[in-house]
Design a protein around this motif. Structure first.
Motif, PDB file in Angstrom:
ATOM      1  N   CYS A  53     -19.937 -28.275 -35.475  1.00  0.00           N
ATOM      2  CA  CYS A  53     -20.679 -28.467 -36.720  1.00  0.00           C
ATOM      3  C   CYS A  53     -20.209 -29.759 -37.389  1.00  0.00           C
ATOM      4  CB  CYS A  53     -20.479 -27.283 -37.671  1.00  0.00           C
ATOM      5  SG  CYS A  53     -21.191 -25.732 -37.092  1.00  0.00           S
ATOM      6  N   SER A  73     -32.995 -19.895 -29.416  1.00  0.00           N
ATOM      7  CA  SER A  73     -32.768 -19.246 -30.711  1.00  0.00           C
ATOM      8  C   SER A  73     -33.999 -18.444 -31.077  1.00  0.00           C
ATOM      9  CB  SER A  73     -32.465 -20.284 -31.807  1.00  0.00           C
ATOM     10  OG  SER A  73     -33.555 -21.188 -31.958  1.00  0.00           O
ATOM     11  N   ARG A 113     -26.326 -21.834 -24.687  1.00  0.00           N
ATOM     12  CA  ARG A 113     -26.806 -21.512 -26.037  1.00  0.00           C
ATOM     13  C   ARG A 113     -25.692 -21.367 -27.066  1.00  0.00           C
ATOM     14  NH1 ARG A 113     -30.696 -16.473 -24.945  1.00  0.00           N
ATOM     15  NH2 ARG A 113     -28.845 -15.819 -23.788  1.00  0.00           N
ATOM     16  N   ARG A 114     -24.527 -21.845 -26.803  1.00  0.00           N
ATOM     17  CA  ARG A 114     -23.438 -21.746 -27.777  1.00  0.00           C
ATOM     18  C   ARG A 114     -23.421 -22.977 -28.665  1.00  0.00           C
ATOM     19  NH1 ARG A 114     -18.689 -24.543 -26.739  1.00  0.00           N
ATOM     20  NH2 ARG A 114     -18.708 -25.741 -24.795  1.00  0.00           N
ATOM     21  N   VAL A 115     -22.858 -22.823 -29.852  1.00  0.00           N
ATOM     22  CA  VAL A 115     -22.709 -23.923 -30.796  1.00  0.00           C
ATOM     23  C   VAL A 115     -21.458 -24.701 -30.424  1.00  0.00           C
ATOM     24  CG1 VAL A 115     -22.416 -24.560 -33.202  1.00  0.00           C
ATOM     25  CG2 VAL A 115     -23.917 -22.660 -32.603  1.00  0.00           C
ATOM     26  N   GLN A 146     -25.891 -27.820 -30.353  1.00  0.00           N
ATOM     27  CA  GLN A 146     -26.012 -26.612 -29.550  1.00  0.00           C
ATOM     28  C   GLN A 146     -26.197 -26.975 -28.086  1.00  0.00           C
ATOM     29  OE1 GLN A 146     -29.301 -24.058 -30.513  1.00  0.00           O
ATOM     30  NE2 GLN A 146     -28.535 -22.342 -29.330  1.00  0.00           N
ATOM     31  N   ASP A 147     -25.480 -26.236 -27.223  1.00  0.00           N
ATOM     32  CA  ASP A 147     -25.626 -26.396 -25.784  1.00  0.00           C
ATOM     33  C   ASP A 147     -26.921 -25.718 -25.350  1.00  0.00           C
ATOM     34  OD1 ASP A 147     -25.433 -26.171 -22.941  1.00  0.00           O
ATOM     35  OD2 ASP A 147     -23.278 -26.439 -23.089  1.00  0.00           O
TER      36      ASP A 147
END
Length: 665
Positions: A540, A495, A535-537, A530-531
């Motif tokens: 939640c 991020s 890098r994907r969410v 987050q992976d």
């Protein structure tokens, strides 16, 4: 027919040099950049063409970015709802769970409470858990808890309150026993403040960071574990007294290193005598540099690099005069320095050493714990091992097996030390936009078939690779894969610096029972998984509409590896109909059972303990110098060709540089 002829030559007027049209001549009125003279032809036309190409490219990029954002908005992120909740009697400041997953301990404004979870937390009325106060004291607000298993169904608790008072408890048979107030004193003016209080795994040792007069020191205690277990088994149910259990003995008190000053020694022989046995060198305390030489060298340096030195009136404090803060970690058996110390390593998961570093310093110091007991602690204990680093240390972490120690340095370097060899495993440079704020090990990582084959050869194989999660003060986060060899490094930015202050991550933690997933809690109260590869969410977490995250700037949470759950305290939203009364604020402990969630099924694996992962393998301990040397050579043999290649290239570069110097002269 008359013809009118103009007098003088009929020359065609030449265009002005500037070539400005009427519209161009007024551009400076609206664009300050046009105050500068424009380029002459044909360069002005080329400049216009390039500007148009750049504008078209930027428009194309903007369109693609808009499409990407729209597609991400269309792809809805799964929302995980609360699996269960427990009403809390008062506001909760800290939460900790026992290593066996049987109990959850909570710190409140007026003491401690415990919650049993023999079969996990559920919401059914027949088995709904509830908090039971186990120790209460007026005007005492517990802010920190650290738990370890002392024995079967016996737990040791280290607590810290808002006034800096550290207390040690034992919990057995639903009864709490206050063992000792670690920094208790009758004179309030002389009372020291405890900043941090931690326990070693198994409860054999404790370490308290004490602050007094602006200076920190580390007090290490040895606990009479066997005596406590015997005494607790004889206790009747009820709150215990301080005097009923064996007293705690201080093992050592480690003070910050002294500032470097001029030496009065005249010969190297005096320096060697000062270093005692000579096993630990590199601290810089014993040298032959006099005060006059130190002052002259400082004056020469300032005169030569005067124009490069920036004077900041607000930061005129000498680094040697700044208060030193200490960070410490307990280390399990394994490594080179216990052999050098002539001490037989202990077995059974008992801590054998404590490593620490001081803020503003470059050295990582290690002190043995398995020394012969003394009547009085050593007033100035000497480190048993010193590992130097190129820059100041900002943050540190220890793997679950304590074989690897990682340090984040001030220049963006990440150093990973291998305790079995006493050498750096890897040094990786991270291109960060700010300094590091924290670094943690990701002990549970999905390995490839090649890595599994290498790990099957033994935990001491030279291809060991570790995975780290590095967070910067700007909010950016990086994943670092580090191993032995030049081609085993990889840095991935997870991020960037958040543009919205509300999206700033206040918590970044690896989930110990889910592979390659990180828990991120943001300042705006948003909680997500987050992976760390793509890098994907992943999902939640959503609290009920009636509650919000308690203290989102410093949230309280708990990842329970045994129950594979996430526990988060929440306060009731303020409002006219909220019904908020007293100090509880309508607080509830919300539980998210990740074991039953389908969205994290691809990342789930069976949790069998801290030493189950490749990084959690502590390897075979070394009991003598011969075994340690054999282990060292086993690690060095596979990299002989690579090291010879690097050495040859280095010598070639030195020869080329020497030849250039000779030609210039």
């Amino acid at each position: 027919m008359p013809v009118y002829i103009r007098k003088g030559p009929a020359d065609i007027p030449e265009p002005p040099d500037s070539g400005h049209g009427d519209d161009e001549e007024e551009l400076f009125l609206s664009d300050p950049d046009q105050l500068q003279d424009q380029l002459p032809q044909p360069f002005r036309m080329i400049d216009k063409v390039l500007d148009r190409l750049v504008d078209r490219a930027w428009d194309f990029i903007s369109q693609r970015e808009t499409v990407r954002v729209t597609e991400q908005a269309i792809q809805t992120i799964p929302i995980m709802q609360v699996s269960g909740d427990v009403k809390l009697p008062v506001r909760t400041n800290c939460v900790a769970c026992s290593e066996d997953g049987r109990y959850i301990f909570l710190g409140h404004p007026h003491g401690l409470s415990v919650m049993a979870q023999p079969q996990g937390i559920t919401t059914s009325s027949s088995s709904s858990p509830y908090c039971v106060p186990v120790w209460q004291e007026d005007h005492v607000e517990i802010t920190s808890l650290h738990i370890t298993c002392l024995g079967e169904m016996v737990y040791l608790l280290a607590s810290l309150d808002d006034m800096g008072v550290a207390r040690l408890f034992a919990y057995y048979s639903e009864t709490s026993h206050l063992i000792k107030v670690m920094n208790e004193t009758d004179d309030l003016n002389q009372r020291s403040v405890c900043v941090k209080f931690e326990l070693s795994r198994g409860g054999d040792y404790g370490a308290a960071t004490i602050s007094c007069n602006g200076c920190q020191c580390l007090e290490v205690y040895r606990f009479p574990k066997d005596s406590w277990l015997k005494e607790l088994s004889q206790h009747a149910p009820g709150v215990g007294d301080t005097g009923k259990l064996s007293p705690v003995a201080m093992l050592m008190k480690i003070k910050p290193p002294k500032p470097h000053t001029g030496s009065t020694m005249k010969s190297p022989f005096e320096v060697l005598q000062k270093t005692e046995d000579g096993n630990v060198i590199g601290s810089g305390q014993n040298h032959l540099i006099s005060s006059r030489q130190w002052e002259d060298q400082d004056a020469v340096f300032k005169s030569v690099y005067r124009k490069y030195m920036v004077t900041n009136p607000s930061n005129t404090t000498d680094p040697e005069d700044r208060p030193s803060c200490v960070t410490s970690h307990f280390l399990l058996p394994g490594g080179l320095f216990p052999v050098l110390g002539g001490v037989k390593p202990q077995t059974g998961g008992v801590a054998v050493a404590v490593c620490l570093w001081w803020s503003g310093r470059h050295n990582l110091l290690q002190y043995l714990l398995c020394k012969a007991p003394r009547d009085k602690p050593d007033p100035e204990p000497k480190p048993d091992a010193l590992w130097p680093n190129a820059q100041e240390i900002l943050c540190s972490a220890v793997s679950s097996c304590t074989r690897h120690i990682t340090l984040g340095l001030v220049t963006g370097l990440v150093t990973v030390w291998d305790r079995h060899l006493g050498l750096p495993l890897s040094v990786v440079s991270v291109e960060a936009d700010s300094v590091f704020s924290s670094i943690i090990f990701v002990d549970y990582w999905s390995s490839t078939a090649t890595e599994d084959a290498l790990h099957s050869q033994g935990p001491n194989h030279s291809s060991t690779q570790v995975h780290l999660l590095v967070t910067c003060k700007s909010g950016a986060c990086h994943r670092v894969d580090a191993g032995r060899g030049l081609d085993s490094h990889n840095v991935t930015q997870l991020s960037e610096r958040p543009s919205d202050p509300g999206c700033f991550p206040v918590v970044t933690a690896a989930v110990p029972f889910l592979q390659r997933l990180a828990l991120i809690m943001q300042r705006n109260g948003k909680i997500l998984l987050q992976d760390m590869v793509d890098r994907r969410v992943v999902c939640c977490f959503s609290l009920p509409d009636t509650h919000l995250l308690a203290n989102p700037w410093n949230p309280v949470f708990l990842l329970d590896p045994t129950q594979q759950s996430l526990l988060i305290p929440g306060d009731q939203r303020p409002g006219p109909d909220s019904g908020e009364e007293g100090e509880d604020r309508g607080s509830r402990l919300f539980v998210f059972r990740l074991r039953d969630a389908a969205v994290v099924k691809p990342y789930r694996h069976e949790y069998v303990g801290r030493a189950s992962s490749p990084q959690g393998q502590s390897g075979t301990g070394t009991s003598n110098l011969e075994e340690t040397c054999n282990l060292y050579f086993q690690q060095r043999v596979p990299s002989v060709e690579e090291r010879n290649k690097v050495m040859t290239e280095t010598w070639n570069q030195l020869q080329e540089h020497a030849a250039m110097v000779l030609l210039q002269n």
